[in-house]
Design an enzyme around this catalytic site. Structure first.
Site, mmCIF file in Angstrom:
data_model
loop_
_atom_site.group_PDB
_atom_site.id
_atom_site.type_symbol
_atom_site.label_atom_id
_atom_site.label_comp_id
_atom_site.label_asym_id
_atom_site.label_seq_id
_atom_site.Cartn_x
_atom_site.Cartn_y
_atom_site.Cartn_z
ATOM 1 N N CYS A 96 0.827 -1.226 0.000
ATOM 2 C CA CYS A 96 0.000 0.000 0.000
ATOM 3 C C CYS A 96 0.862 1.277 0.000
ATOM 4 O O CYS A 96 1.482 1.572 -1.001
ATOM 5 C CB CYS A 96 -0.954 -0.064 1.175
ATOM 6 N N HIS A 195 -3.409 -5.723 2.355
ATOM 7 C CA HIS A 195 -3.076 -5.852 3.773
ATOM 8 C C HIS A 195 -3.650 -7.185 4.260
ATOM 9 O O HIS A 195 -4.116 -7.996 3.465
ATOM 10 C CB HIS A 195 -3.770 -4.726 4.561
HETATM 11 N N1 GLN Z 1 -2.213 6.877 2.248
HETATM 12 C C1 GLN Z 1 -2.284 5.935 1.129
HETATM 13 C C2 GLN Z 1 -3.693 5.827 0.521
HETATM 14 O O1 GLN Z 1 -4.660 6.112 1.188
HETATM 15 C C3 GLN Z 1 -1.840 4.553 1.583
HETATM 16 C C4 GLN Z 1 -2.774 3.961 2.610
HETATM 17 C C5 GLN Z 1 -2.268 2.634 3.173
HETATM 18 O O2 GLN Z 1 -1.048 2.400 3.283
HETATM 19 N N2 GLN Z 1 -3.223 1.738 3.581
HETATM 20 O O3 GLN Z 1 -3.824 5.403 -0.618
#
Ligand code: GLN
Length: 244
Positions: A96, A195
């Site tokens: 992510c 995740h």
């Molecule tokens: N801030 C980034 C987004 O919202 C990554 C979020 C995350 O790592 N879950 O796309």
């Protein structure tokens, strides 16, 4: 490999800042699946201000835009070393927010663009909606051919050039909710929005990454002895069955 102790070196990049949604679980799986096979793990946490020394495998997790900002600035100072490591066959897994920084840039909503380290040919722009939910991906390089996880991001990632997706989404949005792609791979650099954490439910992908890292270290083909993954695949199947 001769019978002297087989080793693997793993670096966790910026765990104090990018470790949201339990991404540390991926490190636990990588360490355990090596230790269960008698492979010695040399493990380092790399935090802000630390040198990034040579490792066989680098992991970076996800995080909110603010933490990404701090890590992006720091990561940029190591760009050339990271590209050298990539070109030497080191394995990278980014989840992510960490994945987004593997690309050329991440453009948040109302903030300055974050420069990435261009390990992969990709870019990310903030989307209007937040993608949250279970994801099942069909790949063409794993057996079983599915990857499962949970996404929670607003960033939309687009791949270019020789950077290919990990696979196509059967359920979920993946990279951008538009082109059916999820994740990215270029050389041994892997990025994904999954995740969960990702690897506990995807032991075949964990072993794939460990194999690549050992082959990079020992410069020869490696075949890992199998482990009893009954419970891991029950968890994997429980998500896949919801998708079909
Ligand atoms: N801030 C980034 C987004 O919202 C990554 C979020 C995350 O790592 N879950 O796309």
């Amino acid at each position: 490999m001769e019978d002297k102790k087989v080793k693997i070196s793993i670096a966790h990049l910026y765990p104090k800042l990018l470790n949201l949604y339990g991404d540390y679980g991926n490190i636990i799986v990588l360490k355990k699946r090596c230790q269960w096979r008698g492979i010695e793990v040399e493990f380092d946490e790399i935090n802000i201000g630390d040198k990034i020394t040579d490792h066989d495998l680098y992991f970076i997790g996800g995080g909110q835009d603010k933490q990404q900002e701090d890590v992006a600035k720091e990561l940029l100072t190591h760009k050339s070393e990271l590209i050298t490591q990539r070109d030497d066959g080191a394995v990278f897994l980014g989840i992510c927010g960490g994945y987004q920084l593997f690309g050329h840039y991440y453009q948040p909503h109302d903030k300055d663009k974050l420069q990435g380290v261009s390990l992969i040919d990709a870019y990310t722009v903030a989307g209007k909606n937040r993608f949250i939910g279970n994801v099942t991906v069909e790949t063409d390089f794993l057996l079983p051919n599915t990857l499962v996880g949970f996404e929670n991001h607003s960033g939309l990632t687009f791949l270019e050039g020789d950077t290919k997706p990990l696979g196509t989404t059967v359920i979920g949005n993946g990279n951008n909710g538009q082109d059916g792609s999820e994740g990215a791979r270029y050389k041994n650099v892997f990025g994904t929005y999954l995740h969960g954490s990702l690897l506990p439910k995807n032991p075949h992908f964990a072993d794939y990454l460990i194999t690549l890292a050992l082959e990079k270290r020992y410069r020869q083909k490696v075949e890992l002895p199998p482990l009893d993954d009954t419970f891991e695949y029950l968890a994997h199947k429980s998500v896949v069955e919801k998708a079909y």
